[in-house]
Design a protein around this motif. Structure first.
Motif, short mmCIF file in Angstrom:
data_model
loop_
_atom_site.label_atom_id
_atom_site.label_comp_id
_atom_site.label_asym_id
_atom_site.label_seq_id
_atom_site.Cartn_x
_atom_site.Cartn_y
_atom_site.Cartn_z
N PRO A 391 0.82 -1.22 0.00
CA PRO A 391 0.00 0.00 0.00
C PRO A 391 0.85 1.26 0.00
O PRO A 391 0.48 2.28 -0.60
CB PRO A 391 -0.82 -0.13 1.29
CG PRO A 391 -0.80 -1.56 1.64
CD PRO A 391 0.50 -2.08 1.14
N ARG A 394 1.91 2.12 -3.49
CA ARG A 394 0.76 2.66 -4.21
C ARG A 394 0.50 4.11 -3.82
O ARG A 394 0.32 4.98 -4.67
CB ARG A 394 -0.47 1.80 -3.92
CG ARG A 394 -1.76 2.13 -4.69
CD ARG A 394 -2.65 3.13 -3.98
NE ARG A 394 -2.90 2.92 -2.59
CZ ARG A 394 -3.85 2.13 -2.07
NH1 ARG A 394 -4.65 1.46 -2.87
NH2 ARG A 394 -3.99 2.03 -0.75
N ASP A 395 0.48 4.37 -2.50
CA ASP A 395 0.19 5.72 -2.03
C ASP A 395 1.27 6.71 -2.45
O ASP A 395 0.97 7.87 -2.79
CB ASP A 395 0.06 5.72 -0.50
CG ASP A 395 -1.15 4.93 -0.03
OD1 ASP A 395 -2.02 4.62 -0.86
OD2 ASP A 395 -1.21 4.60 1.17
N LEU A 398 0.68 7.52 -6.13
CA LEU A 398 -0.49 8.38 -6.26
C LEU A 398 -0.13 9.82 -5.91
O LEU A 398 -0.48 10.75 -6.64
CB LEU A 398 -1.61 7.85 -5.37
CG LEU A 398 -2.96 8.58 -5.41
CD1 LEU A 398 -4.09 7.60 -5.11
CD2 LEU A 398 -3.02 9.73 -4.40
N ALA A 410 -7.04 5.61 -5.46
CA ALA A 410 -6.75 4.31 -4.85
C ALA A 410 -8.01 3.47 -4.77
O ALA A 410 -9.13 3.98 -4.79
CB ALA A 410 -6.17 4.51 -3.45
N CYS A 411 -7.83 2.16 -4.69
CA CYS A 411 -8.94 1.25 -4.36
C CYS A 411 -8.34 -0.04 -3.83
O CYS A 411 -7.12 -0.26 -3.91
CB CYS A 411 -9.83 0.98 -5.58
SG CYS A 411 -9.07 0.03 -6.90
N LYS A 414 -4.04 -2.22 -2.24
CA LYS A 414 -2.80 -1.65 -2.75
C LYS A 414 -2.88 -1.40 -4.26
O LYS A 414 -1.91 -1.57 -4.99
CB LYS A 414 -1.62 -2.56 -2.43
CG LYS A 414 -1.84 -4.03 -2.80
CD LYS A 414 -0.67 -4.90 -2.38
CE LYS A 414 -0.94 -6.36 -2.78
NZ LYS A 414 0.22 -7.23 -2.52
N THR A 415 -4.06 -1.00 -4.70
CA THR A 415 -4.33 -0.84 -6.13
C THR A 415 -4.60 0.62 -6.46
O THR A 415 -5.23 1.35 -5.70
CB THR A 415 -5.53 -1.71 -6.55
OG1 THR A 415 -5.22 -3.09 -6.28
CG2 THR A 415 -5.86 -1.54 -8.02
N LEU A 416 -4.13 1.04 -7.62
CA LEU A 416 -4.36 2.38 -8.16
C LEU A 416 -5.31 2.23 -9.34
O LEU A 416 -5.08 1.41 -10.24
CB LEU A 416 -3.04 2.98 -8.63
CG LEU A 416 -2.98 4.48 -8.90
CD1 LEU A 416 -3.12 5.25 -7.59
CD2 LEU A 416 -1.67 4.83 -9.60
#
Length: 442
Positions: A391, A394-395, A398, A410-411, A414-416
């Protein structure tokens, strides 16, 4: 602003004016979801995926407001037809028995609620759907979907792990994405869940998601007369996102969808397709369900439609008047017009094909670059996602993309997610992918 040459231009985030606006709103707004300190200036230049904030920064919006603005900003395909209509007040009329129209009914001056509902029955015609109930939001569309299914009999509902269906109490009862959405709120009783497929190659012989177990599925086992825990004749509905959204942007396997369809048909269970994120052309078809061998009995739509809609067949909706009702149900003149014009634009400009082509371009570009922390690139049409190792990675990507002028969301864990406008161009996909890959590297 010239969309053909526009690019992000960022002096710094958040700017002084943006901070002032955010502070002002936070003084009166209840705590809610927070992503960016980005303040769009609706009086400044904006076109397609490009918009301007209150400090003069130009950004590239690859979120489309979580798909709620499917053609981006100030799209002429929507704005030009609307400009011919002089706006009036009120733009919302109360109830389903206060109608609105101008000119002959068979050749109206503008597409209002009736025109929108006609278009919706047209693009769901392959499923035999001929009735629509309009509402304000996706959560309301889901609430009405499960209400009409309960009206048909049964006290149980089936949902999927990772599901997100809205934030009203009924819809919350169906959610299985994050515990923060549900804890300490009362729920509808009798909601059962099974695993959702997260692998497009998953089948009964090779399953990593837990839906298939041995020679059967968890869904079929739950409903088994011999060993099951739920009597199938007491199940009012099964609700699923054909492509899971908030849970992580997972397109399931063909085998998973086939099994869901077979079980629903065998036990005569109403299948509700929640198309609030995956519908309205986002995946390259009108509905996410169109990619799979499933036959929904009810479709819920919102976001890109600009209103909430529960779409089904005459035999599914209750016959009793007053069983369903809503103050603004069929009376949001402006939103209905925007929804109808969006459908018209998708048809006229072949945007389903564009979503498929441009989505493939984005995936190929990122896969070819093979950025180290990205462990999966997936998507259907322009419903796209990158999954990271952690995560935190990912963050970080972003946030860095935001600093460079690219808005993403994000969703899941740990997905963009990436949601460009449906008429996004080859240049814009290349530019957005470049910004994102640079952000990941940095």
């Amino acid at each position: 602003m010239d969309r053909a040459t526009a690019e992000p231009r960022v002096r710094g985030f958040p700017g002084e004016r943006a901070r002032d606006w955010v502070d002002r709103q936070h003084r009166v707004a209840a705590p809610s979801t927070h992503v960016y300190e980005f303040v769009w200036d609706p009086t400044a230049p904006a076109d397609g995926p490009f918009c301007t904030d209150v400090d003069g920064n130009v950004l590239m919006d690859f979120t489309c407001h979580v798909g709620a603005a499917p053609l981006g900003y100030n799209n002429p395909k929507i704005m030009e037809p609307m400009a011919e209509f002089d706006l009036v007040d009120p733009l919302k009329i109360a109830g389903h028995d206060f109608y609105v129209g101008s000119g002959p009914a068979d050749d109206p001056d503008f597409p209002g609620p009736a025109g929108l509902m006609e278009r919706l029955t047209d693009i769901t015609g392959e499923y035999g759907m001929d009735r629509v109930f309009l509402s304000n939001s996706g959560a309301e569309a889901v609430e009405n979907a499960i209400k009409i299914c309960y009206d048909g009999g049964g006290s149980y509902g089936i949902t999927f792990e990772g599901a997100f269906h809205g934030r009203t109490l009924g819809a919350l009862s169906l959610n299985r994405s994050k515990q923060v959405y549900r804890h300490d709120f009362p729920e509808i009783a009798g909601i059962h869940d099974v695993p959702f497929c997260r692998d497009r190659s998953c089948d009964a012989d090779s399953c990593s998601c837990g839906f298939f177990a041995g020679d059967t599925s968890q869904l079929r086992r739950m409903l088994s007369e011999a060993a099951g825990s739920v009597a199938p004749d007491e199940v009012a509905y099964l609700i699923m996102e054909p492509i899971q959204g908030e849970g992580g942007y997972y397109p399931p396997s063909e085998a998973f969808a086939s099994e869901v369809a077979a079980v629903c048909e065998e036990y005569d269970i109403a299948l509700v397709a929640d198309e609030i994120q995956s519908g309205m052309g986002r995946t390259g078809e009108w509905w996410g369900a169109d990619h799979y061998p499933i036959e929904p009995d009810v479709i819920t739509a919102a976001k890109g439609l600009r209103v909430g809609a529960t779409i089904s067949r005459s035999d599914v909706f209750p016959e009793e008047e007053g069983r369903l009702s809503s103050t603004w149900g069929a009376g949001d003149i402006l939103s209905s017009m925007q929804g109808a014009l969006t459908i018209d634009a998708i048809r006229e400009h072949d945007l389903l094909a564009n979503a498929t082509k441009r989505g493939r371009q984005f995936v190929e570009r990122v896969v070819d670059a093979d950025p180290e922390p990205v462990i999966d690139v997936r998507g259907t049409g322009l419903m796209l996602a990158l999954e990271f190792d952690t995560p935190e990675q990912r963050d970080g990507a972003l946030e860095r993309a935001f600093e460079q002028g690219l808005l993403t969301l994000a969703c899941g864990h740990k997905t963009l997610r990436i949601l460009p406008p449906l008429d996004v161009t080859e240049r814009e996909i290349d530019l957005g992918a470049t910004l994102l890959l640079d952000a990941i590297r940095e």
